[in-house]
Motif scaffolding. Structure first.
Motif, PDB file in Angstrom:
ATOM      1  N   VAL A  55      -6.965 -10.720   0.167  1.00 25.19           N
ATOM      2  CA  VAL A  55      -6.404  -9.892   1.230  1.00 25.19           C
ATOM      3  C   VAL A  55      -6.977  -8.485   1.091  1.00 25.19           C
ATOM      4  O   VAL A  55      -6.885  -7.873   0.024  1.00 25.19           O
ATOM      5  N   THR A  56      -7.591  -7.994   2.157  1.00 29.18           N
ATOM      6  CA  THR A  56      -8.133  -6.640   2.171  1.00 29.18           C
ATOM      7  C   THR A  56      -7.543  -5.951   3.389  1.00 29.18           C
ATOM      8  O   THR A  56      -8.023  -6.138   4.507  1.00 29.18           O
ATOM      9  N   LEU A  57      -6.481  -5.188   3.186  1.00 28.26           N
ATOM     10  CA  LEU A  57      -5.810  -4.600   4.351  1.00 28.26           C
ATOM     11  C   LEU A  57      -6.695  -3.537   4.998  1.00 28.26           C
ATOM     12  O   LEU A  57      -6.661  -3.342   6.199  1.00 28.26           O
ATOM     13  N   CYS A 114      -6.151  -6.609  -2.473  1.00 33.53           N
ATOM     14  CA  CYS A 114      -7.185  -5.678  -2.936  1.00 33.53           C
ATOM     15  C   CYS A 114      -7.319  -4.399  -2.111  1.00 33.53           C
ATOM     16  O   CYS A 114      -7.406  -4.446  -0.883  1.00 33.53           O
ATOM     17  N   GLY A 115      -7.382  -3.273  -2.819  1.00 35.21           N
ATOM     18  CA  GLY A 115      -7.838  -2.031  -2.216  1.00 35.21           C
ATOM     19  C   GLY A 115      -6.737  -1.169  -1.636  1.00 35.21           C
ATOM     20  O   GLY A 115      -5.543  -1.403  -1.841  1.00 35.21           O
ATOM     21  N   SER A 116      -7.182  -0.148  -0.891  1.00 35.63           N
ATOM     22  CA  SER A 116      -6.275   0.868  -0.359  1.00 35.63           C
ATOM     23  C   SER A 116      -5.552   0.340   0.880  1.00 35.63           C
ATOM     24  O   SER A 116      -5.911  -0.699   1.427  1.00 35.63           O
ATOM     25  N   LEU A 156      -2.787 -11.715  -7.907  1.00 32.28           N
ATOM     26  CA  LEU A 156      -3.412 -10.595  -8.608  1.00 32.28           C
ATOM     27  C   LEU A 156      -3.388  -9.386  -7.677  1.00 32.28           C
ATOM     28  O   LEU A 156      -3.750  -9.501  -6.497  1.00 32.28           O
ATOM     29  N   LEU A 157      -2.993  -8.241  -8.199  1.00 33.35           N
ATOM     30  CA  LEU A 157      -2.927  -7.019  -7.393  1.00 33.35           C
ATOM     31  C   LEU A 157      -3.933  -6.008  -7.935  1.00 33.35           C
ATOM     32  O   LEU A 157      -3.913  -5.678  -9.119  1.00 33.35           O
ATOM     33  N   ASP A 158      -4.847  -5.536  -7.073  1.00 28.95           N
ATOM     34  CA  ASP A 158      -5.858  -4.554  -7.493  1.00 28.95           C
ATOM     35  C   ASP A 158      -5.835  -3.393  -6.513  1.00 28.95           C
ATOM     36  O   ASP A 158      -6.583  -3.365  -5.539  1.00 28.95           O
ATOM     37  N   THR A 159      -4.940  -2.427  -6.775  1.00 31.18           N
ATOM     38  CA  THR A 159      -4.854  -1.249  -5.927  1.00 31.18           C
ATOM     39  C   THR A 159      -4.518  -0.067  -6.821  1.00 31.18           C
ATOM     40  O   THR A 159      -4.601  -0.181  -8.052  1.00 31.18           O
ATOM     41  N   SER A 160      -4.142   1.060  -6.227  1.00 30.16           N
ATOM     42  CA  SER A 160      -3.896   2.248  -7.041  1.00 30.16           C
ATOM     43  C   SER A 160      -2.763   3.070  -6.435  1.00 30.16           C
ATOM     44  O   SER A 160      -2.258   2.746  -5.352  1.00 30.16           O
ATOM     45  N   GLY A 161      -2.360   4.106  -7.148  1.00 34.78           N
ATOM     46  CA  GLY A 161      -1.385   5.060  -6.627  1.00 34.78           C
ATOM     47  C   GLY A 161      -0.029   4.418  -6.369  1.00 34.78           C
ATOM     48  O   GLY A 161       0.397   3.504  -7.074  1.00 34.78           O
ATOM     49  N   GLU A 162       0.626   4.921  -5.315  1.00 33.46           N
ATOM     50  CA  GLU A 162       1.974   4.460  -4.999  1.00 33.46           C
ATOM     51  C   GLU A 162       2.017   2.978  -4.617  1.00 33.46           C
ATOM     52  O   GLU A 162       2.946   2.268  -5.028  1.00 33.46           O
ATOM     53  N   PRO A 163       1.020   2.453  -3.863  1.00 33.97           N
ATOM     54  CA  PRO A 163       1.048   1.010  -3.573  1.00 33.97           C
ATOM     55  C   PRO A 163       1.022   0.155  -4.853  1.00 33.97           C
ATOM     56  O   PRO A 163       1.644  -0.901  -4.909  1.00 33.97           O
ATOM     57  N   LEU A 164       0.336   0.622  -5.901  1.00 36.73           N
ATOM     58  CA  LEU A 164       0.325  -0.093  -7.178  1.00 36.73           C
ATOM     59  C   LEU A 164       1.693  -0.018  -7.843  1.00 36.73           C
ATOM     60  O   LEU A 164       2.243  -1.019  -8.309  1.00 36.73           O
ATOM     61  N   ARG A 165       2.257   1.187  -7.854  1.00 38.08           N
ATOM     62  CA  ARG A 165       3.570   1.401  -8.488  1.00 38.08           C
ATOM     63  C   ARG A 165       4.631   0.484  -7.835  1.00 38.08           C
ATOM     64  O   ARG A 165       5.370  -0.212  -8.526  1.00 38.08           O
ATOM     65  N   LYS A 174     -12.684  -4.298  -0.951  1.00 35.82           N
ATOM     66  CA  LYS A 174     -12.704  -4.967  -2.252  1.00 35.82           C
ATOM     67  C   LYS A 174     -12.518  -6.486  -2.152  1.00 35.82           C
ATOM     68  O   LYS A 174     -13.230  -7.261  -2.803  1.00 35.82           O
ATOM     69  N   GLY A 175     -11.562  -6.926  -1.324  1.00 33.85           N
ATOM     70  CA  GLY A 175     -11.288  -8.360  -1.250  1.00 33.85           C
ATOM     71  C   GLY A 175     -12.460  -9.140  -0.666  1.00 33.85           C
ATOM     72  O   GLY A 175     -12.673 -10.312  -1.007  1.00 33.85           O
TER      73      GLY A 175
END
Lengths: 308, 308
Positions: free
Chosen positions: B5-7, B136-138, B163-172, B38-39
């Protein structure tokens, strides 16, 4: 009607970033797109001055479609010729703090012989209804370097005054076809003639075939060598801002005043005022109307009888 | 089938220039476009490893069309959901002499509530046939920050490893939904946990809800904290090249080995070898197959029993 030809049209994309960091990664804060290429800019300014303006050149691929969609609501007529290749993008990256711009220009599409023939045929038809024509900007790949010379000859044969605004070898070849007017900047003149001395370089450019040469000297205004005399036109003060499109506004000023039958000093005053009003406008390629009106009253045009 | 999934999909554009000069004007020598996000990269590597891969996310506007045209000939299935907004571009400017890259990432389209609902419905259907899923991704603008947490919960409810590969608040937020695996890099871990010490930071990330954490430490390889133990996987030597896509190849390595039922050391060896083989490939996001085979034999995977 005034016709502008832009063989290498563009979709102009502007990215706003916080600050450009070489070899860094940037989050683009703002994305703006506008129809671009020098002749397209010239046509927009002509329309704003009340002239009917028609743009031709090539448009192809997804960026060509985007360009035409953006042209549709503007008061210029789209007479672009379809091409198989993809219209180029230009990307201007603007630092939001300083306003400094870093520019990336794609080369443009391969144009086939058949597409060039289609353009010539559209051009001949449009010339029949044109009071003047401007040939603007770089050549896309696959077009012979004498393309502008060919277009200059056809305009002369049709009795339509022709202005050529290009650089390098296309300018050198185009001059030999004897355009009515060329508008090189100092760098383009130096590349053509080898001289950084504007008067000497403009004289050389005239000897190569132009009936008149109007050299744009940035903040120093314009130097015009014409059959009627030599003039220097200077803005009342140095203006600060974004110089993108200032040269195109000068072309629109010169051409509009030519078809209105104004004498050289009035043509030059208009070109200098429009050019400065373009530098002052916040958006690239737009001009500040109020500033234009004020500047027009205060441009100095001096005949250089000693040099003539 | 493995679903990615690549939003915030992207049309990845690469410009080759002679050398980047801040606030200068650049003639772009080469333009290359590839489908990105990324996805999408993960799916391409999965397909190259022999897995059936399906990509979903949003695609819209002229760049979305271009993205889908470029996806069509690839061995991945396009299950992208149409959107009104325009898919973002990323522009990578590569200096041809040094190979250094300057990156510009557009923010992406506004996604409406109706489009998000359409994506959820497509996602649920695709999950029914998926052996594993990578998120995946932002996030593009307009999508709520808990979007990945929502997708994690739905995958868990469907019994599909996620599997989750993101960053910042979406990761949290995503971590709190208890994904099977997260793959942060050192910067993402530090931003999440406040710690630059990989073991401590990865432990913190696990406590926040991930069943396993695989931290990518650039040239130092991977650090994995799992219910079965703690491992460090390192490449046989430092590799030089273009690191773009190396993290996505690691994700593809981890997921493919997971669905093949391989134990953790084999999953990590594959991920490290694929990642290094991606750095070695001349084109961004591709991997060097021969180098992958050789590296796979020589990756060191060591269990850290002291830390466990």
């Amino acid at each position: 009607m005034i016709l502008t030809v832009t063989l290498n049209t563009a979709l102009d994309v502007t990215y706003t970033v916080d600050a450009l960091v070489p070899h860094g990664s940037h989050r683009v804060r703002g994305v703006a797109e506008r129809p671009g290429g020098k002749g397209v800019n010239v046509a927009r300014v002509l329309a704003a001055l009340g002239h009917e303006a028609v743009v031709t050149g090539f448009a192809g691929g997804p960026t060509g479609e985007a360009l035409r969609r953006l042209l549709a609501p503007l008061p210029v007529r789209d007479a672009l010729v379809p091409a198989e290749g993809t219209t180029r993008r230009t990307v201007a990256v603007v630092d939001s703090a300083s306003g400094d711009t870093t520019q990336f220009n794609e080369p443009g599409p391969q144009v086939s012989a058949g597409e060039w023939a289609a353009l010539l045929s559209a051009y001949e038809e449009l010339l029949a209804g044109a009071e003047a024509v401007a040939l603007c900007g770089s050549l896309p790949p696959g077009i012979h370097v004498g393309a502008y010379a060919d277009l200059v000859r056809r305009a002369r044969a049709a009795g339509v005054p022709v202005l050529l605004d290009t650089s390098g070898e296309p300018l050198r070849r185009g001059l030999a076809a004897r355009p009515d007017l060329v508008k090189p900047n100092a760098d383009e003149l130096a590349a053509l003639t080898g001289s950084r001395e504007p008067l000497r370089a403009a004289r050389d450019a005239r000897r190569r075939g132009a009936r008149a040469v109007v050299a744009s000297l940035g903040p120093d205004g314009l130097l015009a060598l014409t059959p009627e005399g030599i003039w220097r036109a200077t803005p009342p003060q140095a203006v600060r801002g974004n110089p993108t499109g200032a040269g195109d506004s000068a072309v629109a000023g010169l051409l509009s005043a030519l078809v209105e039958g104004l004498p050289w000093p009035d043509r030059l005053a208009r070109a200098v005022a429009l050019s400065a009003a373009t530098v002052l406008a916040p958006a690239a390629g737009e001009f500040d109307r109020a500033a234009y009106g004020e500047l027009l009253e205060r441009v100095t045009v001096a005949e250089d009888t000693a040099a003539a």
